[in-house]
Design a protein around this motif. Structure first.
Motif, mmCIF file in Angstrom:
data_model
loop_
_atom_site.group_PDB
_atom_site.id
_atom_site.type_symbol
_atom_site.label_atom_id
_atom_site.label_comp_id
_atom_site.label_asym_id
_atom_site.label_seq_id
_atom_site.Cartn_x
_atom_site.Cartn_y
_atom_site.Cartn_z
ATOM 1 N N GLU A 1 0.827 -1.203 0.000
ATOM 2 C CA GLU A 1 0.000 0.000 0.000
ATOM 3 C C GLU A 1 0.864 1.259 0.000
ATOM 4 O OE1 GLU A 1 -3.488 2.215 2.626
ATOM 5 O OE2 GLU A 1 -2.711 0.258 3.245
ATOM 6 N N GLU A 2 1.974 1.223 0.727
ATOM 7 C CA GLU A 2 2.866 2.377 0.756
ATOM 8 C C GLU A 2 3.469 2.644 -0.625
ATOM 9 O OE1 GLU A 2 3.599 4.625 3.656
ATOM 10 O OE2 GLU A 2 1.629 3.696 3.543
ATOM 11 N N GLU A 3 3.786 1.579 -1.342
ATOM 12 C CA GLU A 3 4.309 1.752 -2.691
ATOM 13 C C GLU A 3 3.247 2.357 -3.602
ATOM 14 O OE1 GLU A 3 7.240 -0.827 -5.282
ATOM 15 O OE2 GLU A 3 5.226 -1.697 -5.418
ATOM 16 N N LEU A 4 2.003 1.920 -3.428
ATOM 17 C CA LEU A 4 0.906 2.461 -4.224
ATOM 18 C C LEU A 4 0.671 3.930 -3.890
ATOM 19 C CD1 LEU A 4 -1.248 1.911 -6.332
ATOM 20 C CD2 LEU A 4 -2.752 1.085 -4.500
ATOM 21 N N ALA A 5 0.810 4.292 -2.621
ATOM 22 C CA ALA A 5 0.668 5.694 -2.217
ATOM 23 C C ALA A 5 1.750 6.550 -2.875
ATOM 24 C CB ALA A 5 0.752 5.814 -0.700
ATOM 25 N N ASP A 6 2.961 6.009 -2.944
ATOM 26 C CA ASP A 6 4.045 6.721 -3.625
ATOM 27 C C ASP A 6 3.731 6.881 -5.115
ATOM 28 O OD1 ASP A 6 5.501 6.937 -1.301
ATOM 29 O OD2 ASP A 6 6.800 5.224 -1.719
ATOM 30 N N PHE A 7 3.177 5.832 -5.704
ATOM 31 C CA PHE A 7 2.841 5.856 -7.130
ATOM 32 C C PHE A 7 1.819 6.946 -7.441
ATOM 33 C CE2 PHE A 7 -0.165 4.408 -10.450
ATOM 34 C CZ PHE A 7 0.692 4.478 -11.545
ATOM 35 N N VAL A 8 0.728 6.999 -6.684
ATOM 36 C CA VAL A 8 -0.312 7.987 -6.983
ATOM 37 C C VAL A 8 0.220 9.404 -6.738
ATOM 38 C CG1 VAL A 8 -2.199 6.374 -6.508
ATOM 39 C CG2 VAL A 8 -1.382 7.869 -4.686
ATOM 40 N N SER A 9 1.158 9.534 -5.810
ATOM 41 C CA SER A 9 1.757 10.843 -5.558
ATOM 42 C C SER A 9 2.601 11.296 -6.743
ATOM 43 C CB SER A 9 2.617 10.787 -4.288
ATOM 44 O OG SER A 9 3.183 12.050 -4.011
ATOM 45 N N VAL A 10 3.302 10.360 -7.371
ATOM 46 C CA VAL A 10 4.083 10.684 -8.574
ATOM 47 C C VAL A 10 3.145 11.036 -9.727
ATOM 48 C CG1 VAL A 10 5.658 9.771 -10.322
ATOM 49 C CG2 VAL A 10 6.089 9.316 -7.908
ATOM 50 N N VAL A 11 2.068 10.282 -9.875
ATOM 51 C CA VAL A 11 1.087 10.572 -10.929
ATOM 52 C C VAL A 11 0.507 11.971 -10.724
ATOM 53 C CG1 VAL A 11 -1.175 9.949 -11.884
ATOM 54 C CG2 VAL A 11 0.497 8.156 -11.373
ATOM 55 N N LEU A 12 0.174 12.307 -9.480
ATOM 56 C CA LEU A 12 -0.356 13.641 -9.197
ATOM 57 C C LEU A 12 0.670 14.716 -9.548
ATOM 58 C CD1 LEU A 12 -2.718 15.282 -8.007
ATOM 59 C CD2 LEU A 12 -1.570 15.133 -5.788
ATOM 60 N N ALA A 13 1.939 14.456 -9.229
ATOM 61 C CA ALA A 13 3.001 15.416 -9.561
ATOM 62 C C ALA A 13 3.075 15.632 -11.064
ATOM 63 C CB ALA A 13 4.344 14.916 -9.028
ATOM 64 N N ASP A 14 2.917 14.552 -11.832
ATOM 65 C CA ASP A 14 2.923 14.677 -13.295
ATOM 66 C C ASP A 14 1.751 15.521 -13.785
ATOM 67 O OD1 ASP A 14 5.227 13.212 -13.629
ATOM 68 O OD2 ASP A 14 4.214 11.328 -14.123
ATOM 69 N N THR A 15 0.575 15.333 -13.171
ATOM 70 C CA THR A 15 -0.583 16.145 -13.589
ATOM 71 C C THR A 15 -0.324 17.616 -13.282
ATOM 72 O OG1 THR A 15 -1.826 15.957 -11.487
ATOM 73 C CG2 THR A 15 -2.171 14.224 -13.147
ATOM 74 N N GLU A 16 0.330 17.894 -12.174
ATOM 75 C CA GLU A 16 0.621 19.281 -11.803
ATOM 76 C C GLU A 16 1.500 19.959 -12.853
ATOM 77 O OE1 GLU A 16 0.565 18.459 -6.960
ATOM 78 O OE2 GLU A 16 2.466 18.610 -8.052
ATOM 79 N N GLU A 17 2.562 19.271 -13.228
ATOM 80 C CA GLU A 17 3.509 19.842 -14.184
ATOM 81 C C GLU A 17 2.887 19.994 -15.570
ATOM 82 O OE1 GLU A 17 6.934 17.354 -14.112
ATOM 83 O OE2 GLU A 17 7.364 17.741 -11.985
ATOM 84 N N ILE A 18 2.181 18.953 -15.986
ATOM 85 C CA ILE A 18 1.619 18.953 -17.349
ATOM 86 C C ILE A 18 0.504 19.969 -17.488
ATOM 87 C CG2 ILE A 18 0.237 17.562 -18.952
ATOM 88 C CD1 ILE A 18 2.066 15.170 -18.078
ATOM 89 N N TRP A 19 -0.414 20.010 -16.525
ATOM 90 C CA TRP A 19 -1.529 20.947 -16.663
ATOM 91 C C TRP A 19 -1.094 22.392 -16.453
ATOM 92 C CZ3 TRP A 19 -5.177 19.967 -19.601
ATOM 93 C CH2 TRP A 19 -5.719 18.688 -19.704
ATOM 94 N N ALA A 20 -0.091 22.611 -15.621
ATOM 95 C CA ALA A 20 0.442 23.970 -15.468
ATOM 96 C C ALA A 20 1.006 24.453 -16.794
ATOM 97 C CB ALA A 20 1.521 23.999 -14.393
#
Length: 277
Positions: A66-85
């Motif tokens: 679960e901790e690895e999955l939490a890290d994964f979704v956090s990276v995905v969110l970071a990608d959305t931040e950069e791309i949509w900005a």
């Protein structure tokens, strides 16, 4: 998806195991608040004034998976931040990062007290994406949508709703609610959801440009879109479909609009409201 050892978002609220402050009772005030929130109105102040009860779940044990999955979704969110900005800047717009809330079982938001059974969701009232990480197992085992990019697609879809909120699209749909029958509003809801699929595809387009995609990732996303189409879900649960009750679109529509966004990578191609679906 190539995600390990990359930047994680700082806009993650980890509420796992914290329980939820639940709204007491089921009075008309509560019903109105939840209804308003679902249709895009900011009800944060109203929720603050409702009576609440503390429903702490007690000690919560986190697994390594679960901790690895939490890290994964956090990276995905970071990608959305950069791309949509970047996309917003190219369109002379300012992007505001959403928060992503990790929770277990149920959570309280500006959209009311919500069970994990509804799946991941975006609440326009507080501009936050909510997800119980157990949905990843459900996505694989219940819906047959395997692979990490299937989960990435789900997150990108919910962030797509945030993009719609920032562009004023959600409010326009909300304003039309009182003027439409349930069947007519369902059709409008489908267009809103398909546009969020398109926006998820736009995100995937730019993820590919950054070199983060693995072979088969887009197929995983398309399979996930197919698995959660209204017609597919209704056939599984009822054995038949009722098109007038569709709220998210058919499997084909969801696949097609995601793929269109993936191929184009721009805001301009995602007008589901005037396009033939």
């Amino acid at each position: 998806m190539k995600w390990k050892n990359r930047r994680k978002s700082s806009n993650v609220e980890d509420r796992r195991g914290m329980g939820a402050k639940g709204i007491v009772g089921g009075g008309i005030g509560t019903i109105i608040v939840i209804a308003l929130a679902l249709f895009g109105f900011d009800v944060g102040g109203l929720v603050d004034n409702l009576p609440i009860s503390d429903t702490d779940n007690g000690t919560y044990e986190r697994t390594a998976e679960e901790e690895e999955l939490a890290d994964f979704v956090s990276v995905v969110l970071a990608d959305t931040e950069e791309i949509w900005a970047d996309v917003f800047e190219k369109n002379n717009l300012d992007y505001e990062n959403p928060k992503l809330v990790l929770f277990t079982d149920r959570v309280n938001s500006a959209c009311g007290l919500t069970s994990a059974a509804v799946g991941p969701f975006y609440c326009p009232g507080d501009k936050k994406v909510y997800i119980d990480l157990s949905f990843y197992n459900e996505l694989q085992n219940k819906f047959g949508a395997k692979g990490d990019f299937a989960m990435a697609y789900v997150i990108a879809h919910e962030v797509g709703h945030h993009v719609q909120k920032l562009l004023g699209i959600s409010e326009k749909v909300s304003e039309a609610r009182s003027q439409l029958s349930e069947t007519e509003f369902n059709k409008l809801s489908v267009k809103l959801e398909l546009q969020a699929d398109y926006l998820a595809g736009v995100w995937a387009h730019h993820v590919k440009e950054k070199g983060y995609l693995d072979e088969g990732d887009i197929d995983e996303a398309l399979n996930a879109a197919n698995a959660i189409g209204d017609d597919t879900l209704q056939k599984k649960s009822r054995g038949y479909v009722v098109p007038d009750s569709f709220t998210h679109g058919t499997s084909k529509q969801r696949r097609d609009w995601f793929y269109k966004g993936y191929k184009l990578g721009t805001l301009e191609g995602g007008d589901t409201f005037t396009s033939e679906l």
